[in-house]
Design a protein around this motif. Structure first.
Motif, PDB file in Angstrom:
ATOM      1  N   LEU A  91       0.837  -1.206   0.000  1.00 51.35           N
ATOM      2  CA  LEU A  91       0.000   0.000   0.000  1.00 51.35           C
ATOM      3  C   LEU A  91       0.868   1.250   0.000  1.00 51.35           C
ATOM      4  O   LEU A  91       1.936   1.281   0.617  1.00 51.35           O
ATOM      5  N   GLN A  92       0.358   2.296  -0.681  1.00 48.83           N
ATOM      6  CA  GLN A  92       1.076   3.573  -0.735  1.00 48.83           C
ATOM      7  C   GLN A  92       0.129   4.701  -0.353  1.00 48.83           C
ATOM      8  O   GLN A  92      -0.994   4.781  -0.880  1.00 48.83           O
ATOM      9  N   ALA A  93       0.616   5.571   0.526  1.00 50.85           N
ATOM     10  CA  ALA A  93      -0.153   6.758   0.887  1.00 50.85           C
ATOM     11  C   ALA A  93      -0.341   7.624  -0.349  1.00 50.85           C
ATOM     12  O   ALA A  93       0.584   7.789  -1.151  1.00 50.85           O
ATOM     13  N   GLY A  94      -1.542   8.163  -0.526  1.00 52.61           N
ATOM     14  CA  GLY A  94      -1.848   9.008  -1.671  1.00 52.61           C
ATOM     15  C   GLY A  94      -2.245   8.233  -2.911  1.00 52.61           C
ATOM     16  O   GLY A  94      -2.799   8.799  -3.844  1.00 52.61           O
ATOM     17  N   VAL A  95      -1.957   6.942  -2.939  1.00 53.08           N
ATOM     18  CA  VAL A  95      -2.316   6.091  -4.079  1.00 53.08           C
ATOM     19  C   VAL A  95      -3.429   5.124  -3.671  1.00 53.08           C
ATOM     20  O   VAL A  95      -4.433   4.990  -4.360  1.00 53.08           O
ATOM     21  N   ASP A  96      -3.250   4.456  -2.526  1.00 53.29           N
ATOM     22  CA  ASP A  96      -4.227   3.484  -2.036  1.00 53.29           C
ATOM     23  C   ASP A  96      -5.126   4.062  -0.936  1.00 53.29           C
ATOM     24  O   ASP A  96      -6.258   3.624  -0.773  1.00 53.29           O
ATOM     25  N   TYR A  97      -4.604   4.999  -0.185  1.00 47.73           N
ATOM     26  CA  TYR A  97      -5.347   5.551   0.952  1.00 47.73           C
ATOM     27  C   TYR A  97      -4.801   6.934   1.304  1.00 47.73           C
ATOM     28  O   TYR A  97      -3.708   7.317   0.887  1.00 47.73           O
ATOM     29  N   GLU A  98      -5.591   7.669   2.079  1.00 43.90           N
ATOM     30  CA  GLU A  98      -5.157   8.928   2.695  1.00 43.90           C
ATOM     31  C   GLU A  98      -5.656   8.930   4.130  1.00 43.90           C
ATOM     32  O   GLU A  98      -6.807   8.561   4.386  1.00 43.90           O
ATOM     33  N   LEU A  99      -4.797   9.356   5.042  1.00 41.58           N
ATOM     34  CA  LEU A  99      -5.221   9.466   6.431  1.00 41.58           C
ATOM     35  C   LEU A  99      -5.995  10.773   6.602  1.00 41.58           C
ATOM     36  O   LEU A  99      -5.445  11.847   6.386  1.00 41.58           O
ATOM     37  N   VAL A 100      -7.252  10.669   6.965  1.00 42.05           N
ATOM     38  CA  VAL A 100      -8.065  11.856   7.226  1.00 42.05           C
ATOM     39  C   VAL A 100      -7.783  12.347   8.638  1.00 42.05           C
ATOM     40  O   VAL A 100      -7.622  13.539   8.876  1.00 42.05           O
ATOM     41  N   THR A 101      -7.719  11.413   9.589  1.00 39.29           N
ATOM     42  CA  THR A 101      -7.348  11.749  10.964  1.00 39.29           C
ATOM     43  C   THR A 101      -5.832  11.797  11.008  1.00 39.29           C
ATOM     44  O   THR A 101      -5.160  10.816  10.676  1.00 39.29           O
ATOM     45  N   THR A 102      -5.296  12.936  11.388  1.00 40.19           N
ATOM     46  CA  THR A 102      -3.844  13.092  11.406  1.00 40.19           C
ATOM     47  C   THR A 102      -3.317  13.011  12.830  1.00 40.19           C
ATOM     48  O   THR A 102      -4.075  13.091  13.798  1.00 40.19           O
ATOM     49  N   GLY A 103      -2.025  12.884  12.945  1.00 37.49           N
ATOM     50  CA  GLY A 103      -1.392  12.767  14.257  1.00 37.49           C
ATOM     51  C   GLY A 103      -1.407  11.339  14.735  1.00 37.49           C
ATOM     52  O   GLY A 103      -1.732  10.412  13.992  1.00 37.49           O
ATOM     53  N   ASN A 104      -1.050  11.165  15.990  1.00 37.46           N
ATOM     54  CA  ASN A 104      -1.060   9.828  16.568  1.00 37.46           C
ATOM     55  C   ASN A 104      -1.620   9.805  17.988  1.00 37.46           C
ATOM     56  O   ASN A 104      -1.343   8.892  18.755  1.00 37.46           O
ATOM     57  N   THR A 105      -2.415  10.830  18.325  1.00 35.76           N
ATOM     58  CA  THR A 105      -3.035  10.912  19.646  1.00 35.76           C
ATOM     59  C   THR A 105      -4.488  11.341  19.514  1.00 35.76           C
ATOM     60  O   THR A 105      -4.799  12.280  18.772  1.00 35.76           O
ATOM     61  N   LEU A 106      -5.356  10.663  20.244  1.00 32.56           N
ATOM     62  CA  LEU A 106      -6.765  11.049  20.332  1.00 32.56           C
ATOM     63  C   LEU A 106      -7.019  11.560  21.739  1.00 32.56           C
ATOM     64  O   LEU A 106      -6.511  10.992  22.714  1.00 32.56           O
ATOM     65  N   THR A 107      -7.819  12.624  21.864  1.00 30.95           N
ATOM     66  CA  THR A 107      -8.144  13.195  23.161  1.00 30.95           C
ATOM     67  C   THR A 107      -9.600  12.924  23.487  1.00 30.95           C
ATOM     68  O   THR A 107     -10.497  13.362  22.769  1.00 30.95           O
ATOM     69  N   PHE A 108      -9.826  12.196  24.581  1.00 29.19           N
ATOM     70  CA  PHE A 108     -11.166  11.938  25.095  1.00 29.19           C
ATOM     71  C   PHE A 108     -11.434  12.948  26.210  1.00 29.19           C
ATOM     72  O   PHE A 108     -10.894  12.813  27.308  1.00 29.19           O
ATOM     73  N   GLU A 109     -12.232  13.952  25.911  1.00 29.58           N
ATOM     74  CA  GLU A 109     -12.632  14.892  26.954  1.00 29.58           C
ATOM     75  C   GLU A 109     -13.592  14.176  27.903  1.00 29.58           C
ATOM     76  O   GLU A 109     -14.232  13.192  27.521  1.00 29.58           O
ATOM     77  N   PRO A 110     -13.737  14.641  29.157  1.00 30.21           N
ATOM     78  CA  PRO A 110     -14.688  13.999  30.069  1.00 30.21           C
ATOM     79  C   PRO A 110     -16.088  13.919  29.430  1.00 30.21           C
ATOM     80  O   PRO A 110     -16.562  14.884  28.840  1.00 30.21           O
ATOM     81  N   GLY A 111     -16.695  12.743  29.518  1.00 32.40           N
ATOM     82  CA  GLY A 111     -18.012  12.522  28.932  1.00 32.40           C
ATOM     83  C   GLY A 111     -17.976  11.967  27.514  1.00 32.40           C
ATOM     84  O   GLY A 111     -19.006  11.598  26.965  1.00 32.40           O
ATOM     85  N   VAL A 112     -16.790  11.899  26.893  1.00 35.22           N
ATOM     86  CA  VAL A 112     -16.647  11.354  25.536  1.00 35.22           C
ATOM     87  C   VAL A 112     -16.132   9.920  25.652  1.00 35.22           C
ATOM     88  O   VAL A 112     -15.158   9.658  26.363  1.00 35.22           O
ATOM     89  N   TYR A 113     -16.786   8.998  24.952  1.00 38.49           N
ATOM     90  CA  TYR A 113     -16.427   7.580  25.060  1.00 38.49           C
ATOM     91  C   TYR A 113     -16.022   6.955  23.723  1.00 38.49           C
ATOM     92  O   TYR A 113     -15.533   5.833  23.707  1.00 38.49           O
ATOM     93  N   ASP A 114     -16.227   7.641  22.614  1.00 40.99           N
ATOM     94  CA  ASP A 114     -15.848   7.135  21.287  1.00 40.99           C
ATOM     95  C   ASP A 114     -15.123   8.241  20.531  1.00 40.99           C
ATOM     96  O   ASP A 114     -15.586   9.379  20.521  1.00 40.99           O
TER      97      ASP A 114
END
Length: 165
Positions: A91-114
């Protein structure tokens, strides 16, 4: 109760029997401990339907959402979940797929579960002899919660997506 005819029970006696049964049931139910759930908070990753792996056809163009889920009592501070993406040599980025979500950290604010990780899949035929997988692995978090489902196997710590013709 009618002693002469023990098979004949009056309405009043029937009500008393029901009342006695209800009291006994309530008394025994009060002694049972309630199940409060599992005590191990965790985060996991899956498809929107809960699967640990999935396939994507090489002839489609769409944005797929993969879900990182928090299973915990309500948190009072933000939870930061780290992840990494490993791409197979087919697989190649830009040819097969593109990452829409960037970075490598997700932040769950209080009350967020997904929280979503979104990938745009692009139409492009893949070489079936190569590794056409994209693997998302949860690597850690700032509150030392378990990664993956509780247990030694830590299922749903990773999500594997295979692109195929």
């Amino acid at each position: 109760m009618n002693v002469c005819n023990p098979t004949k029970i009056t309405t009043k006696e029937m009500k008393n029997i029901w009342l006695l049964g209800l009291v006994v049931a309530l008394m025994t139910a009060c002694n049972k401990e309630e199940f409060s759930g599992y005590d191990t908070p965790f985060v996991r990753i899956s498809t929107e339907t809960g699967a640990s792996s999935t396939t994507v056809l090489s002839n489609v163009r769409n944005i797929n959402t993969y879900v990182v889920t928090l299973s915990s009592h309500p948190l009072t501070t933000p939870l930061l979940v780290n992840y990494e993406i490993k791409v197979g040599n087919g697989l190649q980025a830009g040819v097969d797929y593109e990452l829409v979500t960037t970075g490598n950290t997700l932040t769950f604010e209080p009350g967020v579960y997904d929280m979503p990780i979104r990938i745009k899949w692009l139409p492009h035929t893949v070489d079936a002899q190569k590794d056409n997988t994209l693997t998302i692995t949860l690597t850690g978090n700032n509150q030392n919660l378990a990664i993956g489902l509780p247990g030694n196997a830590a299922r749903q710590r990773t999500l594997t997506i295979t692109k195929q013709n």
